[in-house]
Motif scaffolding. Structure first.
Motif, mmCIF file in Angstrom:
data_model
loop_
_atom_site.group_PDB
_atom_site.id
_atom_site.type_symbol
_atom_site.label_atom_id
_atom_site.label_comp_id
_atom_site.label_asym_id
_atom_site.label_seq_id
_atom_site.Cartn_x
_atom_site.Cartn_y
_atom_site.Cartn_z
ATOM 1 N N GLU A 59 0.831 -1.199 0.000
ATOM 2 C CA GLU A 59 0.000 0.000 0.000
ATOM 3 C C GLU A 59 0.871 1.257 0.000
ATOM 4 O OE1 GLU A 59 -2.856 1.868 3.281
ATOM 5 O OE2 GLU A 59 -3.590 -0.057 2.506
ATOM 6 N N PHE A 60 1.924 1.253 0.808
ATOM 7 C CA PHE A 60 2.840 2.387 0.845
ATOM 8 C C PHE A 60 3.495 2.592 -0.518
ATOM 9 C CE2 PHE A 60 7.226 3.916 1.301
ATOM 10 C CZ PHE A 60 6.961 5.203 1.751
ATOM 11 N N LEU A 61 3.936 1.511 -1.154
ATOM 12 C CA LEU A 61 4.574 1.636 -2.456
ATOM 13 C C LEU A 61 3.617 2.196 -3.499
ATOM 14 C CD1 LEU A 61 6.678 -1.663 -2.597
ATOM 15 C CD2 LEU A 61 7.495 0.672 -2.141
ATOM 16 N N GLN A 62 2.343 1.857 -3.401
ATOM 17 C CA GLN A 62 1.351 2.360 -4.354
ATOM 18 C C GLN A 62 1.053 3.836 -4.150
ATOM 19 O OE1 GLN A 62 -2.166 -0.017 -4.012
ATOM 20 N NE2 GLN A 62 -1.395 -1.636 -5.346
ATOM 21 N N ILE A 80 5.194 10.968 1.404
ATOM 22 C CA ILE A 80 6.609 11.058 1.755
ATOM 23 C C ILE A 80 7.477 10.321 0.735
ATOM 24 C CG2 ILE A 80 6.263 11.396 4.229
ATOM 25 C CD1 ILE A 80 6.841 8.444 4.670
ATOM 26 N N ARG A 81 6.826 9.749 -0.283
ATOM 27 C CA ARG A 81 7.563 9.033 -1.324
ATOM 28 C C ARG A 81 6.788 9.178 -2.625
ATOM 29 N NH1 ARG A 81 8.105 3.599 -3.511
ATOM 30 N NH2 ARG A 81 10.306 3.156 -3.756
ATOM 31 N N ASN A 82 7.494 9.416 -3.704
ATOM 32 C CA ASN A 82 6.839 9.531 -5.018
ATOM 33 C C ASN A 82 6.570 8.194 -5.624
ATOM 34 O OD1 ASN A 82 6.790 12.282 -4.911
ATOM 35 N ND2 ASN A 82 8.829 12.468 -5.809
#
Length: 92
Positions: A56-59, A90-92
């Protein structure tokens, strides 16, 4: 569904009752959840919830930096009433 009977100490029974009440569920559901969690996480190489959250975070790239989480819990442990940090990109 089958039935299994277990014997619990009075102290364990009381702790289960209190925890179930705090969670807003029945004692049976609390025990079943605990058993399920133990079965799910018994394999040290398998963490399905962590894997799901990582995907989920990576998406989406949204999260809360570790430092903010630590500060939040330290302040709560010190007795402060603080608002929980909110996830942000916090991440693209």
């Amino acid at each position: 569904m089958t039935n299994t009977t277990i014997q619990l100490s009075a102290e364990l029974q009381a702790a289960i009752a209190e925890a179930a009440e705090r969670a807003g569920i029945t004692e049976q559901d609390f025990i079943l959840t605990a058993i399920n969690d133990k079965l799910m996480y018994d394999d040290p190489d398998s963490y399905p919830e962590a894997d799901r959250r990582w995907e989920e975070f990576l998406q989406h790239g949204e999260g809360i930096p570790h430092e903010e989480i630590v500060e939040y819990f330290e302040r709560r442990a010190a007795g402060e009433v603080v608002e929980a940090p909110r996830p942000r990109k916090i991440r693209n």
